[in-house]
Design a protein around this motif. Structure first.
Motif, PDB file in Angstrom:
ATOM      1  N   ALA A  73     -18.260 -27.893 -10.756  1.00 38.45           N
ATOM      2  CA  ALA A  73     -19.094 -26.765 -10.321  1.00 38.45           C
ATOM      3  C   ALA A  73     -18.884 -26.475  -8.836  1.00 38.45           C
ATOM      4  CB  ALA A  73     -20.561 -27.054 -10.605  1.00 38.45           C
ATOM      5  N   PHE A  74     -18.754 -27.506  -8.036  1.00 40.29           N
ATOM      6  CA  PHE A  74     -18.513 -27.342  -6.604  1.00 40.29           C
ATOM      7  C   PHE A  74     -17.196 -26.608  -6.353  1.00 40.29           C
ATOM      8  CE2 PHE A  74     -16.981 -29.048  -2.485  1.00 40.29           C
ATOM      9  CZ  PHE A  74     -17.993 -28.548  -1.670  1.00 40.29           C
ATOM     10  N   ILE A  75     -16.164 -26.949  -7.108  1.00 41.97           N
ATOM     11  CA  ILE A  75     -14.861 -26.286  -6.966  1.00 41.97           C
ATOM     12  C   ILE A  75     -14.983 -24.804  -7.322  1.00 41.97           C
ATOM     13  CG2 ILE A  75     -12.538 -26.114  -7.971  1.00 41.97           C
ATOM     14  CD1 ILE A  75     -12.558 -29.199  -8.098  1.00 41.97           C
ATOM     15  N   TRP A  76     -15.696 -24.494  -8.415  1.00 40.49           N
ATOM     16  CA  TRP A  76     -15.869 -23.096  -8.803  1.00 40.49           C
ATOM     17  C   TRP A  76     -16.677 -22.330  -7.762  1.00 40.49           C
ATOM     18  CZ3 TRP A  76     -13.607 -20.048 -12.314  1.00 40.49           C
ATOM     19  CH2 TRP A  76     -12.845 -20.657 -13.308  1.00 40.49           C
ATOM     20  N   VAL A  77     -17.713 -22.952  -7.209  1.00 37.09           N
ATOM     21  CA  VAL A  77     -18.500 -22.286  -6.162  1.00 37.09           C
ATOM     22  C   VAL A  77     -17.622 -21.991  -4.952  1.00 37.09           C
ATOM     23  CG1 VAL A  77     -20.365 -22.655  -4.484  1.00 37.09           C
ATOM     24  CG2 VAL A  77     -20.753 -23.149  -6.902  1.00 37.09           C
ATOM     25  N   LEU A  78     -16.826 -22.974  -4.523  1.00 36.74           N
ATOM     26  CA  LEU A  78     -15.916 -22.746  -3.397  1.00 36.74           C
ATOM     27  C   LEU A  78     -14.915 -21.634  -3.709  1.00 36.74           C
ATOM     28  CD1 LEU A  78     -15.083 -26.346  -2.118  1.00 36.74           C
ATOM     29  CD2 LEU A  78     -16.548 -24.632  -1.052  1.00 36.74           C
ATOM     30  N   TYR A  79     -14.435 -21.617  -4.931  1.00 39.20           N
ATOM     31  CA  TYR A  79     -13.476 -20.587  -5.334  1.00 39.20           C
ATOM     32  C   TYR A  79     -14.093 -19.192  -5.203  1.00 39.20           C
ATOM     33  CZ  TYR A  79     -10.745 -17.632  -8.469  1.00 39.20           C
ATOM     34  OH  TYR A  79     -10.020 -16.606  -9.011  1.00 39.20           O
ATOM     35  N   PHE A  80     -15.300 -19.016  -5.747  1.00 34.59           N
ATOM     36  CA  PHE A  80     -15.929 -17.698  -5.688  1.00 34.59           C
ATOM     37  C   PHE A  80     -16.364 -17.341  -4.269  1.00 34.59           C
ATOM     38  CE2 PHE A  80     -16.252 -17.987 -10.342  1.00 34.59           C
ATOM     39  CZ  PHE A  80     -15.731 -16.735 -10.654  1.00 34.59           C
ATOM     40  N   LEU A  81     -16.816 -18.307  -3.490  1.00 34.25           N
ATOM     41  CA  LEU A  81     -17.154 -18.028  -2.093  1.00 34.25           C
ATOM     42  C   LEU A  81     -15.913 -17.586  -1.314  1.00 34.25           C
ATOM     43  CD1 LEU A  81     -19.687 -20.870  -1.225  1.00 34.25           C
ATOM     44  CD2 LEU A  81     -20.165 -18.428  -1.557  1.00 34.25           C
ATOM     45  N   ASN A  82     -14.789 -18.234  -1.595  1.00 38.42           N
ATOM     46  CA  ASN A  82     -13.535 -17.849  -0.952  1.00 38.42           C
ATOM     47  C   ASN A  82     -13.120 -16.442  -1.371  1.00 38.42           C
ATOM     48  OD1 ASN A  82     -11.164 -18.299   0.643  1.00 38.42           O
ATOM     49  ND2 ASN A  82     -10.043 -18.684  -1.258  1.00 38.42           N
ATOM     50  N   ARG A  83     -13.278 -16.108  -2.645  1.00 41.68           N
ATOM     51  CA  ARG A  83     -12.940 -14.762  -3.136  1.00 41.68           C
ATOM     52  C   ARG A  83     -13.838 -13.707  -2.493  1.00 41.68           C
ATOM     53  NH1 ARG A  83      -8.644 -13.738  -6.393  1.00 41.68           N
ATOM     54  NH2 ARG A  83      -9.843 -12.269  -7.624  1.00 41.68           N
ATOM     55  N   ILE A  84     -15.124 -14.015  -2.352  1.00 37.90           N
ATOM     56  CA  ILE A  84     -16.052 -13.079  -1.726  1.00 37.90           C
ATOM     57  C   ILE A  84     -15.724 -12.924  -0.246  1.00 37.90           C
ATOM     58  CG2 ILE A  84     -18.473 -12.782  -1.042  1.00 37.90           C
ATOM     59  CD1 ILE A  84     -19.192 -14.110  -3.757  1.00 37.90           C
ATOM     60  N   LYS A  85     -15.427 -14.046   0.423  1.00 37.81           N
ATOM     61  CA  LYS A  85     -15.117 -14.022   1.861  1.00 37.81           C
ATOM     62  C   LYS A  85     -13.884 -13.182   2.153  1.00 37.81           C
ATOM     63  CE  LYS A  85     -13.654 -17.042   5.583  1.00 37.81           C
ATOM     64  NZ  LYS A  85     -13.106 -18.345   5.878  1.00 37.81           N
ATOM     65  N   THR A  86     -12.859 -13.322   1.318  1.00 36.97           N
ATOM     66  CA  THR A  86     -11.622 -12.573   1.550  1.00 36.97           C
ATOM     67  C   THR A  86     -11.695 -11.146   1.013  1.00 36.97           C
ATOM     68  OG1 THR A  86     -10.674 -13.470  -0.492  1.00 36.97           O
ATOM     69  CG2 THR A  86     -10.172 -14.629   1.571  1.00 36.97           C
ATOM     70  N   GLY A  87     -12.763 -10.837   0.269  1.00 40.12           N
ATOM     71  CA  GLY A  87     -12.953  -9.485  -0.236  1.00 40.12           C
ATOM     72  C   GLY A  87     -12.052  -9.108  -1.391  1.00 40.12           C
ATOM     73  N   VAL A  88     -11.506 -10.080  -2.097  1.00 36.11           N
ATOM     74  CA  VAL A  88     -10.608  -9.780  -3.206  1.00 36.11           C
ATOM     75  C   VAL A  88     -11.265  -9.991  -4.565  1.00 36.11           C
ATOM     76  CG1 VAL A  88      -8.493 -10.242  -1.915  1.00 36.11           C
ATOM     77  CG2 VAL A  88      -9.614 -12.101  -3.142  1.00 36.11           C
ATOM     78  N   ILE A  89     -12.559 -10.239  -4.574  1.00 34.08           N
ATOM     79  CA  ILE A  89     -13.242 -10.449  -5.855  1.00 34.08           C
ATOM     80  C   ILE A  89     -13.357  -9.112  -6.581  1.00 34.08           C
ATOM     81  CG2 ILE A  89     -15.594 -10.180  -4.977  1.00 34.08           C
ATOM     82  CD1 ILE A  89     -16.247 -12.639  -6.855  1.00 34.08           C
ATOM     83  N   LYS A  90     -13.108  -9.142  -7.869  1.00 34.37           N
ATOM     84  CA  LYS A  90     -13.142  -7.935  -8.686  1.00 34.37           C
ATOM     85  C   LYS A  90     -14.495  -7.822  -9.380  1.00 34.37           C
ATOM     86  CE  LYS A  90      -8.214  -8.396  -9.533  1.00 34.37           C
ATOM     87  NZ  LYS A  90      -7.230  -8.867 -10.482  1.00 34.37           N
ATOM     88  N   ARG A  91     -14.824  -6.614  -9.764  1.00 31.95           N
ATOM     89  CA  ARG A  91     -16.104  -6.372 -10.444  1.00 31.95           C
ATOM     90  C   ARG A  91     -16.196  -7.184 -11.733  1.00 31.95           C
ATOM     91  NH1 ARG A  91     -18.645  -0.603 -10.691  1.00 31.95           N
ATOM     92  NH2 ARG A  91     -18.541  -1.153  -8.513  1.00 31.95           N
TER      93      ARG A  91
END
Length: 183
Positions: A73-91
């Protein structure tokens, strides 16, 4: 007799958990977490690698290893936080994330998974012979925080101390800060 052993575990609420060829499910998760982290933080993932990451995560969840689930779960949270931080997260990823969170909460609320997790990790349970079995984290306070400077730096030997200590915590207990840094 193996049949009597298995029957006694089922009668006491024991669940079979996947552990592959290893000695327990937490050991399986140790081998699943590294490839999961490598895949998750790879910059250009293929569709097959996304599917593999979901499969490895599902294996961690089905193992019911408290430590494995927390690290996954920690790895997934870091992954999504990184995606949000870099602005590449998709809808679609946001919708999928919300779906997983809502589904997870619904599953936890409608089953005894949370009780099982808390019992495994912190509270202990009574075995068939009436003896208390150790848990993953219950004994940490009494074992790790009542140590002197020498034991903290050099360790307390790897001799059995009567309590279950998971992976790196056991290494720290036995070899101290110096041993962990050399390990």
């Amino acid at each position: 007799n193996k049949d009597i052993y298995i029957l006694s575990h089922f009668q006491s609420g024991f669940r079979f958990r996947p552990y592959s060829l290893l000695n327990e499910p937490a050991a399986l998760c140790v081998y699943l977490i590294l490839p999961l982290a490598l895949i998750m933080f790879k910059t250009d993932k293929s569709k097959k690698e996304h599917i593999l990451a979901v499969f490895l995560s599902a294996c961690c969840v089905f193992s019911l290893s408290a430590t494995g689930i927390m690290v996954m779960a920690f790895i997934w949270v870091l992954y999504f936080l990184n995606r949000i931080k870099t602005g590449v997260i998709k809808r679609v990823e946001i919708v999928l994330l919300l779906f997983v969170i809502v589904s997870g909460i619904a599953i936890i609320c409608s089953t005894d998974i949370w009780t099982y997790f808390m019992t495994q990790a912190f509270h202990g349970r009574i075995s068939m012979d009436g003896l208390m079995q150790s848990t993953r984290f219950r004994d940490l306070n009494s074992i790790l925080y009542n140590r002197g400077l020498v034991e903290t730096v050099l360790g307390s030997t790897l001799a059995y101390n009567g309590a279950y200590l998971p992976g790196w915590i056991r290494v720290y207990y036995g070899l101290g800060i110096l041993g962990v840094s050399l390990f």
